[in-house]
Design an enzyme around this catalytic site. Structure first.
Site, PDB file in Angstrom:
ATOM      1  N   CYS A  80       0.940  -1.146  -0.016  1.00 14.51           N
ATOM      2  CA  CYS A  80       0.126  -0.137  -0.069  1.00 14.51           C
ATOM      3  C   CYS A  80       0.932   1.145   0.051  1.00 14.51           C
ATOM      4  O   CYS A  80       1.773   1.512  -0.863  1.00 14.51           O
ATOM      5  CB  CYS A  80      -0.968  -0.023   1.144  1.00 14.51           C
ATOM      6  N   HIS A 188      -3.693  -4.210  -0.052  1.00 12.46           N
ATOM      7  CA  HIS A 188      -3.521  -4.991   1.126  1.00 12.46           C
ATOM      8  C   HIS A 188      -3.511  -6.385   1.100  1.00 12.46           C
ATOM      9  O   HIS A 188      -4.484  -6.911   1.244  1.00 12.46           O
ATOM     10  CB  HIS A 188      -4.276  -4.472   2.205  1.00 12.46           C
ATOM     11  N   GLU A 190      -2.647  -8.427   3.501  1.00  9.08           N
ATOM     12  CA  GLU A 190      -2.993  -9.050   4.599  1.00  9.08           C
ATOM     13  C   GLU A 190      -4.741  -8.980   4.943  1.00  9.08           C
ATOM     14  O   GLU A 190      -5.258  -9.377   5.864  1.00  9.08           O
ATOM     15  CB  GLU A 190      -2.507  -8.042   5.787  1.00  9.08           C
TER      16      GLU A 190
END
Length: 206
Positions: A80, A188, A190
């Site tokens: 990001c 992202h 995650e």
């Protein structure tokens, strides 16, 4: 091999740490120059604004060690805003970036691309990302892989050969970069379920 996650107050360190562990890797947060210089694999997260993030890196003395480790060939992944910090500069701020993958970060400009000017900024939500060439970090991410994005700016590398992934929001933009051992993704991982897990697993195994 342990993934050192740069902790400088502007990233989802806990979420990234947990996801690395979920895919079988070992991870630890690092926030001092000494710890960073001992790292053998580095992940640079980031949320928020470009200048704030660069200022935090400088205040903690982490910008120099990041450049040193990249020069030494240590795998480095920015995610990001962390990807945008790898650039030379950003339209969002005045401070220079790390300059590890030369390029500029610019705001979405739909009118310049004859795209749908009604699209909202930031670009937020799930979107596809397609690899434009092969690399170990995108192995197993077949066409159709989707990731979670939240951003108003996108990376424009000076050298098109540094492009790794592309996505479309109004127009095609670079959503992943790679130059030698330095990588970055705009989304992202995650927060991107199985596809994000695969990408982080690939990175942990580099």
């Amino acid at each position: 091999m342990t993934v050192s996650i740069v902790e400088y107050g502007v990233g989802n360190v806990g979420s990234v740490l947990n996801m690395i562990k979920r895919v079988g890797g070992t991870a630890k947060p690092v926030g001092t120059p000494g710890d960073l210089r001992a790292a053998t694999k580095i992940l640079l997260p980031g949320v928020g604004s470009f200048d704030v993030a660069m200022s935090r890196l400088k205040q903690q003395g982490l910008d120099g060690p990041l450049r040193e480790k990249a020069t030494e060939g240590v795998p480095l992944l920015g995610i990001c805003l962390g990807m945008q910090l790898l650039a030379s500069s950003s339209e969002e701020g005045r401070l220079p970036g790390l300059g590890l993958v030369p390029g500029t970060v610019r705001r979405f400009r739909f009118e310049d691309q004859r795209a749908d000017v009604g699209l909202k900024i930031p670009h937020m939500g799930w979107n596809g990302a397609t690899a434009v060439r092969e690399h170990a970090v995108v192995k197993g991410l077949e066409t159709g892989a989707r990731f979670y994005f939240v951003h108003s700016y996108h990376y424009m590398p000076d050298d098109p050969s540094d492009e790794l992934l592309r996505s479309t929001y109004g127009y095609s933009f670079v959503s992943g970069i790679q130059r030698r051992n330095v990588l970055g993704v705009q989304f992202h991982p995650e927060k991107s379920h199985k596809y994000g897990m695969q990408l982080l697993k690939n990175f942990a195994e580099l």
